[in-house]
Design a protein around this motif. Structure first.
Motif, PDB file in Angstrom:
ATOM      1  N   LYS A 350       0.831  -1.205   0.000  1.00  0.00           N
ATOM      2  CA  LYS A 350       0.000   0.000   0.000  1.00  0.00           C
ATOM      3  C   LYS A 350       0.866   1.256   0.000  1.00  0.00           C
ATOM      4  O   LYS A 350       0.531   2.249  -0.671  1.00  0.00           O
ATOM      5  N   GLU A 353       2.142   1.702  -3.440  1.00  0.00           N
ATOM      6  CA  GLU A 353       1.090   2.198  -4.316  1.00  0.00           C
ATOM      7  C   GLU A 353       0.878   3.698  -4.127  1.00  0.00           C
ATOM      8  O   GLU A 353       0.556   4.415  -5.070  1.00  0.00           O
ATOM      9  N   ALA A 354       1.073   4.179  -2.886  1.00  0.00           N
ATOM     10  CA  ALA A 354       0.816   5.587  -2.575  1.00  0.00           C
ATOM     11  C   ALA A 354       1.906   6.518  -3.096  1.00  0.00           C
ATOM     12  O   ALA A 354       1.707   7.728  -3.200  1.00  0.00           O
ATOM     13  N   GLU A 355       3.078   5.975  -3.396  1.00  0.00           N
ATOM     14  CA  GLU A 355       4.201   6.808  -3.849  1.00  0.00           C
ATOM     15  C   GLU A 355       3.953   7.372  -5.247  1.00  0.00           C
ATOM     16  O   GLU A 355       3.359   6.731  -6.093  1.00  0.00           O
TER      17      GLU A 355
END
Length: 355
Positions: A350, A353-355
């Motif tokens: 997660k 994915e947020a980067e």
């Protein structure tokens, strides 16, 4: 030629002629084979003879056996009452070892119901009683059971210490079955701690003992678990051979759980080599085996493997969903160690994915 069947009176006389040791052996044989009704009858007969001969050691032992059978049949309330009675009789007659064994058996009843707090309290009490009695066999069992609970709850250093204590006590008592189980559990802890060489060392030692004892079930499990550190250090050829040995041993006894874990490990090797099609095939086999055997934890392990495959395939949404489902199942079955590993992976994904 006509054959004559024994009358009820003759059967009763035959039962009376059995020695206590013969009844114990008969009860143990039925229990070992899983013939619970026959085992229960034999333990009841052993109890009666113990009462008739005013032998509290035999009475306490018969009650422990009867409690174990009822635990297997999931008659938990009856099992608890009988185990408590066994403890009271042993304690009243100064049988310290028998008292420790009764409490360890009582703890096991809570253990299978996943009441970890109560089970741990009783295992600790059994350990204290066994140490006071100088009963190395029960010290080994109670220590290992405390290690199992610590392991389930993710307290790995504590689990490791308990397993080492269990091995030492089991070696002193000559209890090879307990020792090889502790070697397996210790190897699992070292794998979780990423101490790969030490993990393989313990699995190897367990395999040696399992081969001596002839325990195919645990031998299969030890081979399957040994493959995991080998995969992590990149010894894939060796891991494949170990998995083949695990598969052969598990197939002989129809152990779907170990067969499913073998398929998950084979899928990991295939995925790491970029052979996604083979990995998919192995994981679907694992799902089928887990479903057929109603094996929730093994099902979750397969889902975790599918999640890792989907992630490597660039299918992140599917990967996150599959891994989330695996985490839910791990929590549901009380495998907090597996849940912690999967949740750490999920958190990492997660964040990526947020980067």
């Amino acid at each position: 030629m006509r054959t004559r069947t024994a009358t009820a009176g003759e059967e009763a006389m035959q039962a009376l002629s059995e020695s206590l040791s013969e009844i114990r052996e008969r009860a143990a044989a039925h229990e070992h084979s899983g013939d619970w009704n026959a085992a229960m009858e034999a333990f009841e007969r052993l109890f009666q003879r113990g009462v008739e001969e005013r032998d509290p050691f035999t009475v306490a032992g018969a009650l422990r056996g009867s409690a174990r059978v009822r635990r297997r049949l999931e008659c938990f309330e009856e099992a608890e009452e009988i185990a408590e009675l066994s403890f009271e009789i042993a304690q009243r007659n100064g049988l310290k070892g028998a008292a420790a064994q009764a409490v360890n058996g009582l703890a096991a009843i809570y253990h299978v119901q996943q009441d970890w707090t109560r089970a741990a309290q009783l295992y600790a009490k059994a350990l204290d009683l066994a140490l006071d009695a100088g009963d190395d066999s029960t010290v080994g069992h109670a220590s290992q059971n405390l290690g199992i609970i610590a392991n389930i709850q993710g307290r790995l250093p504590e689990a490791r210490a308990r397993y080492l204590e269990s091995i030492a006590s089991s070696v002193r008592s000559g209890d090879k079955v307990s020792a090889m189980t502790a070697y397996n559990n210790l190897g699992i802890v070292c794998t979780d701690l990423q101490e790969w060489m030490e993990a393989e060392l313990y699995f190897n030692r367990g395999i040696e003992v399992a081969e001596q004892v002839g325990d195919s079930g645990l031998l299969a499990m030890l081979h399957a678990n040994r493959a995991k550190p080998l995969i992590h250090v990149g010894e894939f050829a060796k891991a494949r051979l170990v998995l083949a040995a695990a598969y052969t041993a598990a197939a002989c006894i129809g152990d779907r759980g170990t067969l499913a874990e073998v398929e998950v490990s084979r899928a990991t090797i295939a995925r790491l080599h970029g052979d996604f099609a083979a990995a998919e095939t192995h994981l679907q086999r694992a799902i089928t085996l887990a479903t057929e055997g109603d094996l929730e934890r093994e099902h979750a392990l397969a889902l975790e493997g599918i999640a890792q495959l989907r992630w490597d395939q660039g299918r992140q949404v599917e990967a996150l969903a599959q891994l989330g489902r695996a985490c839910e199942i791990f929590h549901f079955v009380g495998s907090e160690r597996d849940a912690a590993r999967a949740e750490a992976l999920l958190t990492g994904w997660k964040a990526e994915e947020a980067e």
